[in-house]
Write a protein that holds these residues in place. Sequence first.
Motif, PDB file in Angstrom:
ATOM      1  N   ASP A  30       0.830  -1.208   0.000  1.00 52.27           N
ATOM      2  CA  ASP A  30       0.000   0.000   0.000  1.00 52.27           C
ATOM      3  C   ASP A  30       0.864   1.257   0.000  1.00 52.27           C
ATOM      4  N   ARG A  31       1.930   1.250   0.796  1.00 54.17           N
ATOM      5  CA  ARG A  31       2.821   2.407   0.847  1.00 54.17           C
ATOM      6  C   ARG A  31       3.539   2.614  -0.480  1.00 54.17           C
ATOM      7  N   ALA A  32       3.948   1.519  -1.119  1.00 55.70           N
ATOM      8  CA  ALA A  32       4.595   1.618  -2.429  1.00 55.70           C
ATOM      9  C   ALA A  32       3.662   2.268  -3.441  1.00 55.70           C
ATOM     10  N   LYS A  33       2.404   1.872  -3.413  1.00 54.59           N
ATOM     11  CA  LYS A  33       1.411   2.467  -4.311  1.00 54.59           C
ATOM     12  C   LYS A  33       1.223   3.950  -3.993  1.00 54.59           C
ATOM     13  N   GLU A  34       1.174   4.279  -2.718  1.00 55.28           N
ATOM     14  CA  GLU A  34       0.956   5.655  -2.271  1.00 55.28           C
ATOM     15  C   GLU A  34       2.069   6.593  -2.735  1.00 55.28           C
ATOM     16  N   VAL A  35       3.313   6.106  -2.745  1.00 57.48           N
ATOM     17  CA  VAL A  35       4.436   6.971  -3.109  1.00 57.48           C
ATOM     18  C   VAL A  35       4.799   6.870  -4.591  1.00 57.48           C
ATOM     19  N   GLY A  36       3.989   6.175  -5.370  1.00 59.13           N
ATOM     20  CA  GLY A  36       4.168   6.175  -6.814  1.00 59.13           C
ATOM     21  C   GLY A  36       5.162   5.177  -7.369  1.00 59.13           C
ATOM     22  N   LEU A  37       5.434   4.116  -6.630  1.00 62.01           N
ATOM     23  CA  LEU A  37       6.300   3.066  -7.158  1.00 62.01           C
ATOM     24  C   LEU A  37       5.501   2.140  -8.066  1.00 62.01           C
ATOM     25  N   ASN A  38       6.155   1.644  -9.100  1.00 60.58           N
ATOM     26  CA  ASN A  38       5.504   0.701 -10.015  1.00 60.58           C
ATOM     27  C   ASN A  38       5.918  -0.742  -9.760  1.00 60.58           C
ATOM     28  N   ALA A  39       7.170  -0.934  -9.366  1.00 60.48           N
ATOM     29  CA  ALA A  39       7.681  -2.281  -9.120  1.00 60.48           C
ATOM     30  C   ALA A  39       8.550  -2.266  -7.868  1.00 60.48           C
ATOM     31  N   ILE A  40       8.419  -3.308  -7.058  1.00 59.54           N
ATOM     32  CA  ILE A  40       9.202  -3.391  -5.818  1.00 59.54           C
ATOM     33  C   ILE A  40       9.681  -4.823  -5.610  1.00 59.54           C
ATOM     34  N   ALA A  41      10.766  -4.937  -4.868  1.00 55.76           N
ATOM     35  CA  ALA A  41      11.228  -6.239  -4.383  1.00 55.76           C
ATOM     36  C   ALA A  41      11.337  -6.144  -2.871  1.00 55.76           C
ATOM     37  N   ILE A  42      10.688  -7.073  -2.183  1.00 60.40           N
ATOM     38  CA  ILE A  42      10.800  -7.173  -0.731  1.00 60.40           C
ATOM     39  C   ILE A  42      11.786  -8.304  -0.462  1.00 60.40           C
ATOM     40  N   THR A  43      12.944  -7.924   0.048  1.00 55.47           N
ATOM     41  CA  THR A  43      14.086  -8.835   0.084  1.00 55.47           C
ATOM     42  C   THR A  43      14.408  -9.232   1.518  1.00 55.47           C
TER      43      THR A  43
END
Length: 261
Positions: A30-43
């Motif tokens: 949700d936070r990634a979407k809020e700050v405008g990220l399109n792709a993320i990796a949770i490592t």
Amino acid sequence: MPSYRVELHSHSQGDPVDTHLSHNLIEHIDRAKEVGLNAIAITWHRKVCSDPKAYAYARERGILLIPGMEADVDHRHVVILNLADGDLPGEPTWAQIRALRVRKPQVFVLAPHPFYPHPSCLGSTINDHVDAIDAIEWCMLHVNWLPSRINPNLRAARWARKHRKPLVACSDAHTLNAIGKNASTVEAGEFTVDSIFDGIRAGRVSFHRKSLEFGPLVYSTSRAMSSQPRHIGRWVKARFRSRVQGRLSSSSASNGAEAMP
């Protein structure tokens, strides 16, 4: 060509090492979407983040969630992306990583914070593994006032330039507030994991070099230094052992010299 904001190194609850984290996978997405990220990796450390509910939720939110983990390789951190659960142990060898890259060329290897003064960082050992690394991380813990010779990020940038590796900004987020604070923009032909990594390998990646203010720098650095006592303990033991061995060697040399006629 379309461009996408990506963050390839971050952490959440579920991490077997950073057990103190306060936010879960859903909150992270949700936070990634809020700050405008399109792709993320949770490592997560030593464990692939492969929760199917998280991947389904990310798709609903329009976020491309990339599988990955921050592995311990000879007690040093290496981020390995686009791998499946079971492809590697949590503490693989470089030989295992190289074998996986042959078997799965789509796997992407990132050297995180390589020159920071922490025992979990690759440091000079990175020179032995140029062939196995796809990109170098520009870490969020950055300040402009450090001299270029010792500035960890500038050292990483020089290494990347010398070895023709792309430089990728990552937050290494351990809190919701840090997510998106140090992301990269990648030009890619398609909104897929393989296409994004192709764009990075081709050098179609950019980011803004931001300097942390003193307060956040001190807080983030202290958390990073104290979060993994195993690495700190190993470093202290190694330093103590090397000093003892050095003194014993000096003592033996002195005794030998005195014994000579």
